[in-house]
Structures are given as structure tokens and as C-alpha cells.
Design a protein around this motif. Sequence first.
Motif, PDB file in Angstrom:
ATOM      1  N   UNK A   7       0.862  -1.188   0.000  1.00 59.05           N
ATOM      2  CA  UNK A   7       0.000   0.000   0.000  1.00 59.05           C
ATOM      3  C   UNK A   7       0.890   1.227   0.000  1.00 59.05           C
ATOM      4  N   UNK A   8       0.653   2.129  -0.918  1.00 64.57           N
ATOM      5  CA  UNK A   8       1.381   3.389  -0.980  1.00 64.57           C
ATOM      6  C   UNK A   8       0.396   4.515  -0.722  1.00 64.57           C
ATOM      7  N   UNK A   9       0.706   5.337   0.276  1.00 62.63           N
ATOM      8  CA  UNK A   9      -0.124   6.487   0.605  1.00 62.63           C
ATOM      9  C   UNK A   9       0.782   7.702   0.558  1.00 62.63           C
ATOM     10  N   UNK A  14       4.000  17.440   4.475  1.00 64.00           N
ATOM     11  CA  UNK A  14       4.695  16.922   5.638  1.00 64.00           C
ATOM     12  C   UNK A  14       3.758  16.377   6.695  1.00 64.00           C
ATOM     13  N   UNK A  15       4.290  15.571   7.620  1.00 60.67           N
ATOM     14  CA  UNK A  15       3.451  14.900   8.614  1.00 60.67           C
ATOM     15  C   UNK A  15       2.773  15.848   9.601  1.00 60.67           C
ATOM     16  N   UNK A  16       3.282  17.060   9.758  1.00 65.93           N
ATOM     17  CA  UNK A  16       2.651  18.009  10.678  1.00 65.93           C
ATOM     18  C   UNK A  16       1.717  18.973   9.956  1.00 65.93           C
ATOM     19  N   UNK A  29      -2.451   9.038   9.603  1.00 65.08           N
ATOM     20  CA  UNK A  29      -1.761   7.825   9.159  1.00 65.08           C
ATOM     21  C   UNK A  29      -1.646   6.772  10.260  1.00 65.08           C
ATOM     22  N   UNK A  30      -1.628   7.191  11.505  1.00 66.64           N
ATOM     23  CA  UNK A  30      -1.338   6.274  12.605  1.00 66.64           C
ATOM     24  C   UNK A  30      -2.235   5.041  12.642  1.00 66.64           C
ATOM     25  N   UNK A  62       4.875   5.689  14.581  1.00 64.20           N
ATOM     26  CA  UNK A  62       4.918   5.211  13.205  1.00 64.20           C
ATOM     27  C   UNK A  62       6.332   4.725  12.872  1.00 64.20           C
ATOM     28  N   UNK A  63       6.428   3.528  12.315  1.00 63.66           N
ATOM     29  CA  UNK A  63       7.726   2.997  11.908  1.00 63.66           C
ATOM     30  C   UNK A  63       8.176   3.737  10.650  1.00 63.66           C
ATOM     31  N   UNK A  64       9.410   4.205  10.679  1.00 65.48           N
ATOM     32  CA  UNK A  64       9.980   4.928   9.544  1.00 65.48           C
ATOM     33  C   UNK A  64      11.329   4.298   9.229  1.00 65.48           C
TER      34      UNK A  64
END
Length: 101
Positions: A7-9, A14-16, A29-30, A62-64
Motif C-alpha cells: 500500500x502506498x499512501x 509533511x506529517x505536521x 496515518x497512525x 509510526x515505523x519509519x
Amino acid sequence: ASAPALALVETAGGPASPGPSGTLQADLLRPLRLPCVLVGDGGLGGISATLCAHDALTMRGLDTPLLVLLDGGLGNEAAIARHTRRAGTRVFAVPPLAKPA
């Protein structure tokens, strides 16, 4: 047995950055629990933004595993990797693109 799924989202800003509902994208996303690939800027001003984006993801659990760095050959991947290593994030610097003749 079922085949592995991919899955690509893609998000923007940016995340903030807030999503359409006003909730930060990292919080949206969490619940998906997908590993994140962060694309960062290794240029002047971009290092801080990249590290802040990484923190926004990892502090929310979140795993990065990968950070792809666009730094135009500046060599800032080692400096960024020192700060992302403790979260298990590897840094890959994209080589500079050749300028058209």
C-alpha cells in the motif's frame, strides 16, 4: 497462502500539515500502521524540517525504516543519520542528477 500486499499512501506538506479534516497527517496515518518512507531535503533549512518530520512520525509510533534524502550531493546524509539511527531509520541519499548539456 495469500500474497504480500503493498500500500502506498502519499501525503503533501509533511506529517505536521493538516489533512482535509484539520487533523495532522501523522495522526491520520497512525491507525493504518503502515511503515513510512520519508522524503527529506538535505539542503540549507531542509535538514531541520526533515528531522522535525521524522520526529513527528516516530513520536506517534509510526515505523519509519527509510528516509530518502534529496541533497544535491551536499553529503548531509551522515549528519541526518546520526539523529535517525536510534529510531532504526536508514538514510539513503539520492545521487545528484546530471545537468542537461
